[in-house]
Design an enzyme around this catalytic site. Structure first.
Site, PDB file in Angstrom:
ATOM      1  N   GLY A 349      55.587  42.372  -2.287  1.00 50.07           N
ATOM      2  CA  GLY A 349      55.773  40.920  -2.220  1.00 50.07           C
ATOM      3  C   GLY A 349      56.274  40.370  -3.535  1.00 50.07           C
ATOM      4  N   GLY A 351      55.905  36.769  -4.901  1.00 50.73           N
ATOM      5  CA  GLY A 351      55.421  35.422  -4.622  1.00 50.73           C
ATOM      6  C   GLY A 351      55.758  34.473  -5.740  1.00 50.73           C
ATOM      7  N   GLY A 352      55.291  33.243  -5.569  1.00 53.31           N
ATOM      8  CA  GLY A 352      55.491  32.253  -6.597  1.00 53.31           C
ATOM      9  C   GLY A 352      54.755  32.647  -7.867  1.00 53.31           C
ATOM     10  N   PHE A 353      53.751  33.497  -7.743  1.00 52.29           N
ATOM     11  CA  PHE A 353      52.944  33.852  -8.901  1.00 52.29           C
ATOM     12  C   PHE A 353      53.325  35.179  -9.531  1.00 52.29           C
ATOM     13  CE2 PHE A 353      50.115  30.930  -6.616  1.00 52.29           C
ATOM     14  CZ  PHE A 353      49.999  29.980  -7.602  1.00 52.29           C
ATOM     15  N   GLY A 354      54.171  35.908  -8.902  1.00 51.28           N
ATOM     16  CA  GLY A 354      54.580  37.174  -9.491  1.00 51.28           C
ATOM     17  C   GLY A 354      54.748  38.262  -8.449  1.00 51.28           C
ATOM     18  N   VAL A 356      53.865  41.695  -6.321  1.00 55.65           N
ATOM     19  CA  VAL A 356      52.692  42.336  -5.740  1.00 55.65           C
ATOM     20  C   VAL A 356      53.060  43.766  -5.371  1.00 55.65           C
ATOM     21  CG1 VAL A 356      50.890  42.179  -3.998  1.00 55.65           C
ATOM     22  CG2 VAL A 356      52.083  40.112  -4.721  1.00 55.65           C
ATOM     23  N   LYS A 371      48.517  42.451  -8.074  1.00 53.78           N
ATOM     24  CA  LYS A 371      49.389  41.315  -8.327  1.00 53.78           C
ATOM     25  C   LYS A 371      49.642  41.226  -9.819  1.00 53.78           C
ATOM     26  CE  LYS A 371      49.010  37.873  -5.563  1.00 53.78           C
ATOM     27  NZ  LYS A 371      49.644  36.770  -4.890  1.00 53.78           N
ATOM     28  N   ASP A 467      47.204  25.960  -2.772  1.00 56.00           N
ATOM     29  CA  ASP A 467      48.497  26.488  -2.298  1.00 56.00           C
ATOM     30  C   ASP A 467      48.341  27.164  -0.937  1.00 56.00           C
ATOM     31  OD1 ASP A 467      51.200  26.914  -2.335  1.00 56.00           O
ATOM     32  OD2 ASP A 467      51.167  28.545  -3.795  1.00 56.00           O
TER      33      ASP A 467
END
Ligand SMILES: *[C@@H]1O[C@H](CO)[C@@H](O)[C@H](O)[C@H]1NC(C)=O
Ligand SMILES: *[C@@H]1O[C@H](CO)[C@@H](O)[C@H](O)[C@H]1NC(C)=O
Ligand SMILES: *[C@@H]1O[C@H](CO)[C@@H](O)[C@H](O)[C@H]1NC(C)=O
Ligand SMILES: *[C@@H]1O[C@H](CO)[C@@H](O)[C@H](O)[C@H]1NC(C)=O
Ligand SMILES: *[C@@H]1O[C@H](CO)[C@@H](O)[C@H](O)[C@H]1NC(C)=O
Ligand SMILES: *[C@@H]1O[C@H](CO)[C@@H](O)[C@H](O)[C@H]1NC(C)=O
Ligand SMILES: *[C@@H]1O[C@H](CO)[C@@H](O)[C@H](O)[C@H]1NC(C)=O
Length: 692
Positions: A349, A351-354, A356, A371, A467
């Site tokens: 993945g 994601g918006g956070f980094g 995965v 993550k 979120d």
């Protein structure tokens, strides 16, 4: 004025064509052009004489052409003539750094370009005639949005378009200064006046585009394209400009223009041209961003020195406070081994956070998701790590369990239980491999509601998720819905200055009050949960740009169908009518209630769970999601104007203007990009240092 123009056009089209007498012209500003320039769309000549092709209105186009066609081709031998043009332009975006869309120097068979579309079509063509040889269209595009459909190389490029918006050649914008062969970067959206030259030599069949920030022409073109334009041109063609805006808008200005057939067009003296009006909006963020960049450079320099020193001392220091943190602290080596060295193949993945990664822990063989969060701010990191302790103690069957963590320099790694069925968004949008049945969807809904109730009310302190969206609902091996990423938004909300708050979240799930208060609450989580309910039932995203040219706001659409008494029409057709009507209607009604613009009108999670369990029936009479402050919701189609309003309220929010808020805008961009499928409607130009 418009009437006169119209009359003039009519006269032109009924009388035999009037062809250009002279073979050149030069305009230093357009104040006294009279009828020599024909405008259409939103193009206007402003008081000071500058030609403005578009303003900040979304999804419009503007055209400005020299009124009389030029002879572009020798009728005897069918060979195109050489031509040369110089013009001075400026692109001033409504929101600093966010352009929309661009403009093009254009040679066309008509000056109205009938049927042309705004947005990525730049006012030149439409989806039907794009690429058709009978267009007889030549354009040099100055495009500030990267469009996938047309294979744009970046959101800052110049390209040559022949009959199509897929450029035959394009380059990132740059320029040379006179007599100097050092290439400088140039941002189209900077608002600066740029002079451009387009020169075509029909003997050598070479077309050059040259750019400069000054009055004199550099020797080196930025683009040189061998092409014989003879088959493209008709005998008589119009020359001019076309521009368009999309969901985001720029004002596209031309302040001077010269043109000549079979000769060199006169270069423009930039100091003699009308000046470009400055953007009235967003001076602040511009300054912020600039001063921020400066601060970043200094910080970066210091950072590099510190880093070097540190590197000599030790590779990875564990600071004493890190040892006190609750959940397991993994060593970097362990995680590296688990993920096969963070191999791309293990990436599951982005994601918006980094990133995965999937991994298998060496000792226990347990499958985990790792993550990787990159966060430049040291202070934010420390504050956040103290949150990990809290997050690690949260335990609920509908939450993805945090197993442990690891910090390595500025990277943070969070280790979670691996969810074998991935995230919910992959099952409800587009063309999923597996269509979830209503029973499965209802189970997921109830699960997520119960997980969220736990975060809000059942744990020792209130945890706001911040979120909630389909992408953050993960499905375990039994297809139970589990909330992931809880508490993570906080990482981004910890700035260097504790008094600043930034909204983190995803467009379409962000409660409207967040743009005014910037303070996430349990009620804003409920709003996002409402959006999630509607999308699970309808199989559509909260804001769909795919339905171009009309964006769809899901809540408005569902509410409209509810009022019409045809609510079942919104249910995902892929369910083939196989569902419990009572449950579906209940979930839709609940979705509408949670989506109310007024936080006080939304139920809390305890009430939501009771409704879902059927303990309390929902009332029959529904309140419009848009009704508050005594104002009545006006029923109407969910139009792009409304989507614009929604988007703009986010962009105008002071909480999005803080430096690191660009990550939120970036988030918005990603959402819009994904939803638009092949078309990118919104472009945030973010360089690494602006992101955080
Ligand atoms: C407009 O065009 C006419 C005919 O080509 C020319 O005589 C006149 O000078 C032009 N006016 C301006 C302001 O360029
Ligand atoms: C842009 O121009 C159009 C037409 O001239 C006008 O109706 C509209 O209000 C303008 N929009 C803005 C934001 O200035
Ligand atoms: C057009 O081509 C013919 C034949 O090559 C040539 O004699 C004539 O001069 C050309 N006309 C112009 C205007 O260049
Ligand atoms: C190209 O445009 C012409 C004229 O409008 C039309 O007849 C033709 O079908 C179009 N070709 C394609 C491939 O769309
Ligand atoms: C243009 O710029 C983009 C990003 O700014 C970059 O990814 C791309 O490789 C560049 N393309 C060329 C041809 O330089
Ligand atoms: C330009 O591109 C179009 C398609 O995008 C193609 O049909 C055409 O042949 C190209 N022209 C040249 C001169 O490369
Ligand atoms: C285009 O650029 C090339 C390379 O600088 C130059 O040799 C040529 O003369 C230019 N042609 C025109 C038409 O400006």
């Amino acid at each position: 004025m418009a009437k006169k123009l119209f009359l003039f056009l009519v006269l032109l089209s009924v009388s035999s064509p009037v062809f250009s007498q002279s073979e050149e012209f030069t305009f230093h500003g357009f104040k006294d052009v009279g009828k020599n320039i024909s405008l259409n769309g939103v193009a206007e000549i402003e008081q000071n004489g500058i030609l403005r092709l578009t303003n900040y209105t979304s999804a419009v186009l503007g055209h400005a052409f020299y009124s009389i066609p030029f002879e572009f081709k020798n009728s005897t031998n069918g060979k195109a003539f050489s031509f040369s043009t110089a013009f001075a332009f400026a692109i001033v975006p409504e929101y600093a750094k966010l352009g929309g869309h661009g403009f093009a120097f254009t040679i066309a068979k008509s000056k109205e370009l009938k049927g042309a579309l705004p947005r990525q079509y730049l006012g030149l063509l439409n989806e039907k005639d794009n690429g058709n040889f009978s267009n007889h269209l030549f354009a040099v595009e100055f495009d500030s949005v990267s469009d996938y459909e047309f294979k744009d190389i970046s959101d800052n490029h110049v390209g040559i378009d022949i009959n199509s918006l897929v450029s035959n050649i394009s380059v990132n914008v740059s320029c040379f200064s006179q007599g100097n062969s050092i290439e400088q970067k140039l941002n189209l959206r900077s608002g600066k006046i740029v002079q451009a030259w387009v020169d075509y030599d029909s003997v050598s069949n070479l077309l050059n585009v040259t750019l400069s920030l000054s009055s004199s022409k550099p020797n080196v073109p930025i683009l040189s394209f061998p092409v014989d334009l003879s088959p493209i041109f008709l005998e008589y063609m119009y020359v001019g400009f076309s521009a368009s805006t999309g969901l985001l808008a720029s004002s596209h200005y031309i302040s001077g223009w010269s043109f000549k057939i079979n000769g060199q067009a006169q270069s423009l003296d930039l100091s003699s041209l009308p000046s470009v009006p400055r953007s009235k909006k967003n001076h602040l963020p511009l300054i912020l961003v600039y001063s921020f960049s400066a601060a970043v450079s200094v910080a970066l320099a210091i950072g590099i020195v510190l880093y070097m020193i540190k590197k000599f001392v030790t590779m990875d220091v564990i600071e004493p406070w890190e040892l006190d943190i609750g959940p397991h602290r993994y060593s970097y080596r362990e995680l590296k081994k688990a993920t096969g060295g963070f191999k791309d193949e293990e990436l599951i993945g982005l994601g918006g956070f980094g990133r995965v990664y999937k991994g298998t822990l060496p000792n226990t063989n347990a499958k985990v998701a790792v993550k990787q969060i990159n966060n430049g701010s040291k202070r934010g990191m420390r504050e956040f790590i103290s949150e990990i302790e809290t997050i690690g103690r949260l335990r609920h069957r509908n939450l993805v369990q945090l197993l442990g963590w690891c910090r390595r320099r500025d990277d943070l790694f969070l280790v979670y239980d691996f969810m074998s069925n991935g995230s919910l968004d992959k099952y409800i949008f587009d063309e999923p491999k597996l269509i979830l049945s209503w029973e499965q969807r209802f189970k997921i809904i109830k699960g997520v509601a119960s997980g969220l109730l736990y975060l809000h009310e059942e744990w020792e302190q209130t945890v706001i998720h911040r979120d909630i969206k389909a992408g953050n609902v993960l499905l375990d091996s039994e297809l139970n819905g589990r909330l992931g990423d809880f508490g993570l938004a906080k990482l981004y909300e910890h700035g260097t200055d504790p008094s600043t708050t930034k909204v983190v979240g995803t467009l379409g799930y962000l409660a409207p009050e967040l743009t005014k208060t910037g303070k996430p609450t349990t009620s804003s989580d409920v709003f996002a949960f409402g959006a999630l309910l509607l999308e699970i039932v309808c199989g559509r995203k909260p804001i769909e740009v795919k339905a171009l040219p009309e964006e769809l706001i899901l809540v408005d659409w569902v509410w409209e169908k509810w009022q019409e008494g045809s609510i079942l029409e919104v249910v995902d057709t892929r369910l083939r009518g196989e569902y419990d009507e009572g449950e579906v209607v209940m979930v839709l009604k609940l979705g509408l209630m949670c989506s109310n613009n007024a936080p006080a009108k939304r139920p809390n999670m305890r009430q939501v769970v009771s409704f879902l369990k059927g303990e309390v029936p929902l009332q029959e009479v529904m309140v419009a999601p848009d009704e508050y402050g005594g104002k009545k919701f006006v029923s109407g189609r969910a139009t792009s104007a409304r989507a614009d309003k929604v988007l703009h309220s986010y962009l105008e929010s002071p909480y999005l203007e803080k430096v690191s808020s660009w990550s939120s805008v970036y988030h918005c961009k990603r959402v819009v990009d994904l939803e638009a499928g092949s078309t990118s409607t919104l472009s945030a130009s973010l360089t690494e240092d602006e992101r955080f």
